[in-house]
Write a protein that holds these residues in place. Structure first.
Motif, PDB file in Angstrom:
ATOM      1  N   UNK A  40       0.854  -1.182   0.000  1.00 45.91           N
ATOM      2  CA  UNK A  40       0.000   0.000   0.000  1.00 45.91           C
ATOM      3  C   UNK A  40       0.891   1.234   0.000  1.00 45.91           C
ATOM      4  N   UNK A  41       0.757   2.071  -1.029  1.00 48.67           N
ATOM      5  CA  UNK A  41       1.469   3.345  -1.063  1.00 48.67           C
ATOM      6  C   UNK A  41       0.457   4.456  -0.792  1.00 48.67           C
ATOM      7  N   UNK A  42       0.835   5.399   0.036  1.00 44.66           N
ATOM      8  CA  UNK A  42      -0.076   6.471   0.417  1.00 44.66           C
ATOM      9  C   UNK A  42       0.433   7.806  -0.108  1.00 44.66           C
ATOM     10  N   UNK A  43      -0.482   8.761  -0.196  1.00 48.06           N
ATOM     11  CA  UNK A  43      -0.131  10.052  -0.790  1.00 48.06           C
ATOM     12  C   UNK A  43       0.830  10.862   0.071  1.00 48.06           C
ATOM     13  N   UNK A  44       1.040  10.452   1.324  1.00 51.38           N
ATOM     14  CA  UNK A  44       2.030  11.159   2.147  1.00 51.38           C
ATOM     15  C   UNK A  44       3.432  10.587   1.948  1.00 51.38           C
ATOM     16  N   UNK A  45       3.599   9.654   1.008  1.00 51.54           N
ATOM     17  CA  UNK A  45       4.931   9.189   0.638  1.00 51.54           C
ATOM     18  C   UNK A  45       5.445   8.000   1.405  1.00 51.54           C
ATOM     19  N   UNK A  46       4.575   7.057   1.783  1.00 48.68           N
ATOM     20  CA  UNK A  46       5.010   5.859   2.488  1.00 48.68           C
ATOM     21  C   UNK A  46       4.544   4.595   1.773  1.00 48.68           C
ATOM     22  N   UNK A  47       5.324   3.562   1.910  1.00 47.42           N
ATOM     23  CA  UNK A  47       4.995   2.240   1.376  1.00 47.42           C
ATOM     24  C   UNK A  47       4.877   1.272   2.547  1.00 47.42           C
ATOM     25  N   UNK A  48       3.723   0.629   2.664  1.00 45.20           N
ATOM     26  CA  UNK A  48       3.477  -0.354   3.713  1.00 45.20           C
ATOM     27  C   UNK A  48       3.424  -1.745   3.083  1.00 45.20           C
ATOM     28  N   UNK A  49       4.083  -2.702   3.718  1.00 49.99           N
ATOM     29  CA  UNK A  49       4.114  -4.073   3.206  1.00 49.99           C
ATOM     30  C   UNK A  49       3.466  -4.995   4.240  1.00 49.99           C
ATOM     31  N   UNK A  50       2.502  -5.784   3.780  1.00 48.38           N
ATOM     32  CA  UNK A  50       1.778  -6.700   4.646  1.00 48.38           C
ATOM     33  C   UNK A  50       1.929  -8.128   4.125  1.00 48.38           C
ATOM     34  N   UNK A  51       1.884  -9.078   5.047  1.00 50.00           N
ATOM     35  CA  UNK A  51       1.791 -10.484   4.670  1.00 50.00           C
ATOM     36  C   UNK A  51       0.337 -10.828   4.393  1.00 50.00           C
ATOM     37  N   UNK A  52       0.124 -11.635   3.352  1.00 52.46           N
ATOM     38  CA  UNK A  52      -1.199 -12.142   3.015  1.00 52.46           C
ATOM     39  C   UNK A  52      -1.176 -13.658   3.128  1.00 52.46           C
ATOM     40  N   UNK A  53      -2.003 -14.197   4.002  1.00 51.64           N
ATOM     41  CA  UNK A  53      -2.087 -15.641   4.157  1.00 51.64           C
ATOM     42  C   UNK A  53      -2.988 -16.189   3.053  1.00 51.64           C
ATOM     43  N   UNK A  54      -2.427 -16.921   2.070  1.00 52.31           N
ATOM     44  CA  UNK A  54      -3.231 -17.368   0.925  1.00 52.31           C
ATOM     45  C   UNK A  54      -4.203 -18.489   1.265  1.00 52.31           C
ATOM     46  N   UNK A  55      -4.005 -19.144   2.403  1.00 57.07           N
ATOM     47  CA  UNK A  55      -4.901 -20.228   2.784  1.00 57.07           C
ATOM     48  C   UNK A  55      -6.051 -19.742   3.667  1.00 57.07           C
ATOM     49  N   UNK A  56      -5.732 -19.008   4.716  1.00 57.29           N
ATOM     50  CA  UNK A  56      -6.731 -18.645   5.711  1.00 57.29           C
ATOM     51  C   UNK A  56      -7.199 -17.199   5.633  1.00 57.29           C
ATOM     52  N   UNK A  57      -6.462 -16.340   4.933  1.00 57.52           N
ATOM     53  CA  UNK A  57      -6.871 -14.947   4.830  1.00 57.52           C
ATOM     54  C   UNK A  57      -6.851 -14.253   6.178  1.00 57.52           C
ATOM     55  N   UNK A  58      -7.938 -13.567   6.499  1.00 59.41           N
ATOM     56  CA  UNK A  58      -8.026 -12.857   7.775  1.00 59.41           C
ATOM     57  C   UNK A  58      -7.316 -11.519   7.745  1.00 59.41           C
ATOM     58  N   UNK A  59      -6.949 -11.040   8.919  1.00 55.84           N
ATOM     59  CA  UNK A  59      -6.268  -9.746   9.035  1.00 55.84           C
ATOM     60  C   UNK A  59      -4.811  -9.874   8.589  1.00 55.84           C
ATOM     61  N   UNK A  60      -4.411  -9.061   7.616  1.00 57.49           N
ATOM     62  CA  UNK A  60      -3.033  -9.097   7.120  1.00 57.49           C
ATOM     63  C   UNK A  60      -2.092  -8.438   8.133  1.00 57.49           C
ATOM     64  N   UNK A  61      -0.877  -8.944   8.190  1.00 56.28           N
ATOM     65  CA  UNK A  61       0.096  -8.490   9.190  1.00 56.28           C
ATOM     66  C   UNK A  61       1.065  -7.484   8.574  1.00 56.28           C
ATOM     67  N   UNK A  62       1.188  -6.303   9.184  1.00 55.84           N
ATOM     68  CA  UNK A  62       2.159  -5.298   8.749  1.00 55.84           C
ATOM     69  C   UNK A  62       3.563  -5.750   9.135  1.00 55.84           C
ATOM     70  N   UNK A  63       4.443  -5.851   8.123  1.00 55.82           N
ATOM     71  CA  UNK A  63       5.811  -6.312   8.407  1.00 55.82           C
ATOM     72  C   UNK A  63       6.873  -5.269   8.080  1.00 55.82           C
ATOM     73  N   UNK A  64       6.541  -4.242   7.274  1.00 57.43           N
ATOM     74  CA  UNK A  64       7.562  -3.256   6.944  1.00 57.43           C
ATOM     75  C   UNK A  64       6.920  -1.955   6.477  1.00 57.43           C
ATOM     76  N   UNK A  65       7.632  -0.852   6.725  1.00 57.64           N
ATOM     77  CA  UNK A  65       7.210   0.466   6.285  1.00 57.64           C
ATOM     78  C   UNK A  65       8.419   1.196   5.724  1.00 57.64           C
ATOM     79  N   UNK A  66       8.278   1.741   4.503  1.00 55.97           N
ATOM     80  CA  UNK A  66       9.365   2.464   3.846  1.00 55.97           C
ATOM     81  C   UNK A  66       8.937   3.899   3.553  1.00 55.97           C
TER      82      UNK A  66
END
Length: 411
Positions: free
Chosen positions: A304-330
């Motif tokens: 997810x890139x936002x207009x304030x200039x940040x990139x957020x990276x989340x894990x996506x569980x392809x089997x169970x889905x649910x709430x994605x986990x934030x693992x990094x911010x650039x």
């Protein structure tokens, strides 16, 4: 590959691992860039600035040369490109160029007023379909074949005006959302039959800002001006799967599905709509953002890139889905180095998802599965695009293999 326009110019990034964001190129020659589109991992980049909003500049950024520039009758609202076509969208017209020599092939005049420049182009150049609003008052989609330069069909997608359009990687599916933002539909291309219908929510209308498929077309991501990002899973529609064991839930599910045949269309339609397979709760709300679904270090990720200039990276569980986990911010406007999230220190909550667990175990990125190109833009994964596909004239992208494979694409 990630491209951002800024008040001072534009920047190009490459992302091959979660931890590292590499800046490939930075240009400060043109200020106030509001459109920057890179042709996959090549050296070709198209730029439009607020200083000259009616002019499109095409650069070979590695050589530092301008390939060409074109001026149009009104402001350029969006640009889309693949290896075959370059699309320029104005408010009431669309221009189609041959990307190999930049010649103008077709002008679609008198299109319905399109103030946001909404349009989509298949990234598969062998299937260069173009989609744009067919009406300013209803959710009608005009489908155009960019290779034969002929209209393909019209799809009655929504009751209200369109807000988002996107093709999957092969150009065989098209997803759409209206300005209400409550329902997302997926259609077959070029036939226009409805394949899926997903309900994002009924409580409030939202502005869908980003709609994107994963490269394997298994997932569809939608983000809006709210704090929630929805990821839907496109289940197989065929009945070729093995029979499920006779369980009570399976029996009731079949009875429920059979019952829809006897109900009014509006009621049965509601029953057939699926809810989100996975979600993300952003720390921000009200900002425009763009999402991408990608595989990085062999794991599915949401970016997810936002207009304030940040990139957020989340894990996506392809089997169970649910709430994605934030693992990094650039940070995209600073040095590009990762930032610490002081609220939760980027530590995944317990219990950890499957994807988060695997991510912690695979700390060394593997490039053995990513030779040549991996963006699937008309080529199979790992297949090197032949040089003869590019023009020998002004657009000669002879240095493409010097760049890392594309990991994400800015929709």
């Amino acid at each position: 590959s990630l491209a951002i326009g800024t008040t001072t110019g534009y920047r190009l990034f490459s992302l091959s691992s979660v931890e590292q964001l590499d800046q490939v190129h930075e240009s400060n020659e043109i200020p106030d860039v509001y459109i920057v589109e890179r042709l996959f991992s090549s050296s070709l980049v198209v730029v439009v600035s607020h200083a000259k909003p009616q002019q499109m500049n095409v650069y070979h950024f590695k050589k530092g040369t301008e390939i060409c520039n074109y001026s149009y009758s009104s402001n350029i609202l969006s640009i889309r490109l693949n290896r075959q076509r370059l699309i320029v969208c104005l408010e009431e017209s669309i221009y189609i160029h041959n990307i190999k020599d930049m010649k103008l092939l077709k002008t679609i005049l008198d299109t319905p007023p399109n103030t946001t420049g909404l349009c989509a182009l298949s990234i598969n150049h062998a299937n260069s379909y173009l989609a744009y609003p067919g009406s300013a008052t209803s959710g009608e989609i005009a489908l155009y074949d960019g290779n034969t330069l002929k209209a393909a069909c019209t799809i009655a997608a929504h009751d209200g005006p369109l807000a988002a359009l996107t093709f999957n990687s092969t150009g065989s599916k098209l997803a759409s959302a209206s300005e209400k933002g409550t329902v997302i539909r997926v259609f077959s291309i070029p036939g226009g039959q409805k394949l899926y219908e997903f309900r994002r929510g009924m409580k409030r209308y939202v502005n869908i800002s980003s709609l994107v498929f994963s490269m394997d077309s298994q997932f569809l991501c939608a983000s809006s001006n709210t704090e929630t990002v929805h990821i839907f899973k496109l289940e197989h529609l065929t009945d070729s799967r093995p029979e499920e064991p006779p369980t009570w839930t399976g029996y009731m599910g079949k009875m429920f599905q059979a019952a829809t045949n006897y109900l009014p269309a509006q009621v049965s339609g509601m029953m057939n709509q699926d809810r989100a397979f996975a979600t993300v709760r952003l720390n921000i709300s009200g900002q425009r953002n763009i999402c991408a679904l990608s595989t990085i270090q062999k794991l599915p990720r949401l970016l997810v890139t936002t207009s304030d200039g940040h990139l957020y990276i989340y894990n996506l569980d392809p089997q169970d889905g649910g709430e994605c986990v934030l693992i990094q911010k650039h940070s995209l406007l600073g040095s590009g180095k990762m930032e610490e999230n002081k609220e939760n220190d980027l530590q995944p909550p317990l219990p950890q998802s499957y994807a988060a667990t695997v991510a912690r175990q695979s700390t060394v990125p593997s490039t053995s599965t990513m030779p040549g190109y991996s963006e699937d833009g008309g080529a199979l994964r790992g297949e090197v695009i032949p040089e003869h596909e590019f023009a020998t004239g002004p657009v000669c992208l002879d240095d493409e293999n010097e760049f890392p494979p594309v990991s994400i694409r800015d929709p």
